[in-house]
Motif scaffolding. Sequence first.
Motif, PDB file in Angstrom:
ATOM      1  N   VAL A  16      14.914  42.831 -18.800  1.00  0.00           N
ATOM      2  CA  VAL A  16      16.017  43.473 -18.083  1.00  0.00           C
ATOM      3  C   VAL A  16      17.305  43.371 -18.889  1.00  0.00           C
ATOM      4  O   VAL A  16      18.064  44.338 -19.001  1.00  0.00           O
ATOM      5  N   GLY A  17      17.543  42.209 -19.475  1.00  0.00           N
ATOM      6  CA  GLY A  17      18.750  42.028 -20.289  1.00  0.00           C
ATOM      7  C   GLY A  17      18.758  42.938 -21.508  1.00  0.00           C
ATOM      8  O   GLY A  17      19.791  43.516 -21.858  1.00  0.00           O
ATOM      9  N   VAL A  18      17.617  43.081 -22.132  1.00  0.00           N
ATOM     10  CA  VAL A  18      17.512  43.964 -23.293  1.00  0.00           C
ATOM     11  C   VAL A  18      17.730  45.413 -22.858  1.00  0.00           C
ATOM     12  O   VAL A  18      18.424  46.176 -23.539  1.00  0.00           O
ATOM     13  N   ALA A  19      17.172  45.800 -21.714  1.00  0.00           N
ATOM     14  CA  ALA A  19      17.344  47.165 -21.209  1.00  0.00           C
ATOM     15  C   ALA A  19      18.801  47.453 -20.867  1.00  0.00           C
ATOM     16  O   ALA A  19      19.324  48.529 -21.183  1.00  0.00           O
ATOM     17  N   VAL A  20      19.482  46.499 -20.258  1.00  0.00           N
ATOM     18  CA  VAL A  20      20.904  46.675 -19.930  1.00  0.00           C
ATOM     19  C   VAL A  20      21.720  46.801 -21.202  1.00  0.00           C
ATOM     20  O   VAL A  20      22.594  47.667 -21.319  1.00  0.00           O
ATOM     21  N   GLY A  21      21.429  45.945 -22.179  1.00  0.00           N
ATOM     22  CA  GLY A  21      22.147  46.020 -23.453  1.00  0.00           C
ATOM     23  C   GLY A  21      21.912  47.341 -24.159  1.00  0.00           C
ATOM     24  O   GLY A  21      22.842  47.948 -24.699  1.00  0.00           O
ATOM     25  N   ALA A  22      20.669  47.818 -24.164  1.00  0.00           N
ATOM     26  CA  ALA A  22      20.357  49.104 -24.797  1.00  0.00           C
ATOM     27  C   ALA A  22      21.068  50.244 -24.077  1.00  0.00           C
ATOM     28  O   ALA A  22      21.571  51.179 -24.709  1.00  0.00           O
ATOM     29  N   GLY A  23      21.134  50.168 -22.749  1.00  0.00           N
ATOM     30  CA  GLY A  23      21.833  51.196 -21.980  1.00  0.00           C
ATOM     31  C   GLY A  23      23.322  51.226 -22.280  1.00  0.00           C
ATOM     32  O   GLY A  23      23.918  52.297 -22.413  1.00  0.00           O
ATOM     33  N   GLU A  24      23.920  50.045 -22.407  1.00  0.00           N
ATOM     34  CA  GLU A  24      25.351  49.971 -22.715  1.00  0.00           C
ATOM     35  C   GLU A  24      25.640  50.515 -24.112  1.00  0.00           C
ATOM     36  O   GLU A  24      26.624  51.220 -24.324  1.00  0.00           O
ATOM     37  N   TRP A  25      24.777  50.177 -25.080  1.00  0.00           N
ATOM     38  CA  TRP A  25      24.965  50.692 -26.434  1.00  0.00           C
ATOM     39  C   TRP A  25      24.818  52.208 -26.464  1.00  0.00           C
ATOM     40  O   TRP A  25      25.574  52.899 -27.138  1.00  0.00           O
TER      41      TRP A  25
END
Length: 57
Positions: A16-25
């Motif tokens: 989930v953290g990786v997905a949120v980070g990818a979405g923000e980028w």
Amino acid sequence: MLPFVCTAVPDVPTGVGVAVGAGEWTRGLAMWLRWRSRAWERQSLVSPAEAPVVMAH
């Protein structure tokens, strides 16, 4: 007294953290590209002749 421990942010990123980070980028990159293209300057909802006159008080 026990030391403060933050359990909301894990030390190891989860899926989930990786997905949120990818979405923000992705969102940041899209907004940066839009900023560079100045795309909003070519769009208008109201023509300048129809724009209301706003008077300061």
